[in-house]
Motif scaffolding. Structure first.
Motif, PDB file in Angstrom:
ATOM      1  N   ASP A  81       0.849  -1.187   0.000  1.00 36.01           N
ATOM      2  CA  ASP A  81       0.000   0.000   0.000  1.00 36.01           C
ATOM      3  C   ASP A  81       0.888   1.243   0.000  1.00 36.01           C
ATOM      4  N   GLN A  84       0.663   4.406   2.435  1.00 38.46           N
ATOM      5  CA  GLN A  84       1.298   4.408   3.755  1.00 38.46           C
ATOM      6  C   GLN A  84       2.809   4.571   3.551  1.00 38.46           C
ATOM      7  N   TYR A  86       6.701   5.666   5.040  1.00 38.75           N
ATOM      8  CA  TYR A  86       7.534   5.783   6.228  1.00 38.75           C
ATOM      9  C   TYR A  86       8.861   6.455   5.846  1.00 38.75           C
ATOM     10  N   GLY A 444       3.615   0.712   3.412  1.00 37.44           N
ATOM     11  CA  GLY A 444       2.888  -0.239   4.238  1.00 37.44           C
ATOM     12  C   GLY A 444       2.281  -1.365   3.429  1.00 37.44           C
TER      13      GLY A 444
END
Length: 505
Positions: A81, A84, A86, A444
């Motif tokens: 995904d 998402q 980071y 993610g």
């Protein structure tokens, strides 16, 4: 097909050169029997799947899996995904020590180039993208030394370990991959800068232990400046430094004790010196164990440094984060530190294998090291991961008295300086670097993604728009997974006690 050509070129090269049925290979490179020595010619767009098993039955084996855009109902789907996001990744790599370079330079030029190309080339190899070196000696140097053993910075000079060994190898690596980042750290300051303690300020003439004399903070900061400038003159850009390797380590062949109360003012001086000299090299504080060597007053060392520094000093933008080792404590400390300083970076700069952890036993180490050294750090916000020596000989050398006498290299080379054994650390770094490129963003996975005890994975989106997934299966049964980005999917076997790295676009 055009959009997968770089991946296919890597795959074709590696299929024809890497031995797959054992973790021991001659550097001359034989065709991969697991792939029957032939080219893979898929009929459509494909994902690249690289596989290693703890048994050694597969060792960086490359296969292709056709990508489908049809409906997918597989219950074992791992769905990445990209919404998402980071940390952005800087890369993965090894320490380039004197010992590593000594062994590499004992190889024939052809064999050495072949090994370095397979390791570092982003188009013909695994694309390893980071290297760690020392400023002066480390415990895999020819002897104890700094770059200014005679008092006075006018006496600064590179030692023969640099000029005859480390620099030549770094230049060969950079010729293969000019984008390799280099981080450097000292094991000790010059002895003439040391004192026994900060109360008596008694001179301390020893390679091991001691404190930096506060009167020499500015001089020591300029020692770093001279190092960065001298390496630049040699064609080597220093991407980052840490102020002190293992600042809470009183021992080692060469060391300097630098608790957070002493590192903070030095970091301020260092950042100011860099800023004044137009140096943009990053500074990572700490560079030691998760457990702070069980010194209670040093817990959360990086946070205490950040708080002591504040944000109103010259060069504040250069102090970007903290570095960690794994010789004590748990990597859950990474998440704790991230949560306390979300604006700061985290990197992992050293872990090792050796006699103490059965370091040549791939069946034991591959799972543990993939779980803890790479996926375990990346999934807890590390943007770079490095392990210790790239190469040692089969006798664990050459090494230095007082340093590690029981360490193994990521690869060990026989005394014929031709036959190489790849240990777990080589696999865990190359499994990451082969599909996760500098500039990638960790992303993610959907809450609907398949999960199972023993299955760990991390997903990424590379700067070119391609996706990557690295998965570890510590269980005793194979997992027939489907990997999906929501629009396309492909099948990948994640073998029991195995690792797969996937890349697709």
């Amino acid at each position: 097909m055009k959009r997968n050509m770089s991946i296919l070129s890597i795959a074709t090269t590696l299929l024809l050169t890497m031995t797959a049925c054992s973790d021991v290979t001659s550097i001359d490179g034989t065709s991969n029997p697991a792939n029957k020595g032939g080219e893979i010619t898929p009929s459509g767009d494909v994902a690249t799947v690289i596989t290693t098993t703890a048994t050694g039955s597969k060792a960086l084996d490359i296969t292709m899996s056709e990508i489908s855009s049809q409906a997918n109902m597989a219950p074992t789907t791992i769905m990445v995904d990209a919404s998402q996001q980071y940390q952005e990744m800087d890369g993965f790599g090894f320490a380039i020590t004197y010992s590593t370079c000594y062994n590499l330079l004992k190889m024939s030029k052809e064999d050495r180039t072949d090994f370095l190309k397979k390791t570092y080339s982003p188009t013909e190899g695994y694309g390893v993208s980071y290297a760690r070196i020392s400023i002066g000696c480390n415990d895999f140097s020819s002897t104890e030394y700094t770059l200014c053993d005679e008092e006075g910075l006018e006496n600064f000079r590179l030692y023969s370990d640099e000029t005859d060994y480390v620099l030549p190898i770094l230049k060969e690596i950079l010729a293969i991959n000019p984008d390799v980042k280099i981080i450097a750290a000292p094991w000790t300051c010059p002895k003439w800068m040391k004192v026994d303690n900060l109360t008596s300020l008694k001179a301390y003439n020893s390679w091991t232990d001691g404190h930096l004399n506060p009167a020499y903070r500015e001089a020591y900061a300029n020692y770093f400046v001279k190092f960065v400038q001298t390496m630049k003159e040699e064609g080597i850009d220093i991407y980052a430094v840490s102020p002190q390797n293992e600042p809470l380590n009183h021992a080692n062949c060469a060391s300097l004790y630098m608790p957070w109360e002493e590192e903070a003012p030095f970091v301020k001086a260092l950042a100011g010196a860099f800023k004044a000299n137009g140096i943009t090299t990053k500074i990572y504080v700490f560079d030691h164990n998760y457990n702070y060597d069980n010194v209670a007053s040093e817990n959360d060392y990086p946070i205490k440094v950040y708080n002591a520094l504040g944000n109103e000093f010259e060069g504040t933008e250069l102090v970007v984060g903290a570095a960690y080792h794994d010789y004590g404590g748990s990597n859950t400390e990474l998440t704790d530190i991230h949560n306390q300083a979300t604006d700061k970076e985290l990197i992992f700069t050293e872990g090792s294998i050796g006699e103490w952890n059965d370091g040549r036993n791939l069946s034991k180490r591959l799972m543990e090291d993939m779980q803890n050294v790479t996926l375990g750090t990346v999934n807890q916000w590390c943007k770079a991961v490095m392990v210790w020596n790239l190469m040692l000989d089969v006798n664990k050398g050459p090494n230095l008295d007082g340093g590690c006498q029981t360490c193994y290299g990521a690869v060990d080379i026989a005394l014929d300086y031709k036959t190489i054994t790849r240990n777990s650390h080589y696999y865990v770094i190359t499994h990451m670097s082969s599909v996760v490129k500098p500039g990638a963003v960790r992303i993610g996975t959907s809450e609907r993604s398949f999960t199972q005890n023993g299955l760990t994975y991390s997903a990424f989106r590379n700067a070119d728009g391609s996706y990557a997934l690295v998965a570890l299966n510590t269980g005793d049964a194979d997992i027939n997974a489907t990997i999906s980005d929501g629009n396309h999917h492909f099948k990948a076997l994640i073998p029991a006690q195995g690792v797969v790295s996937c890349s697709w676009k």
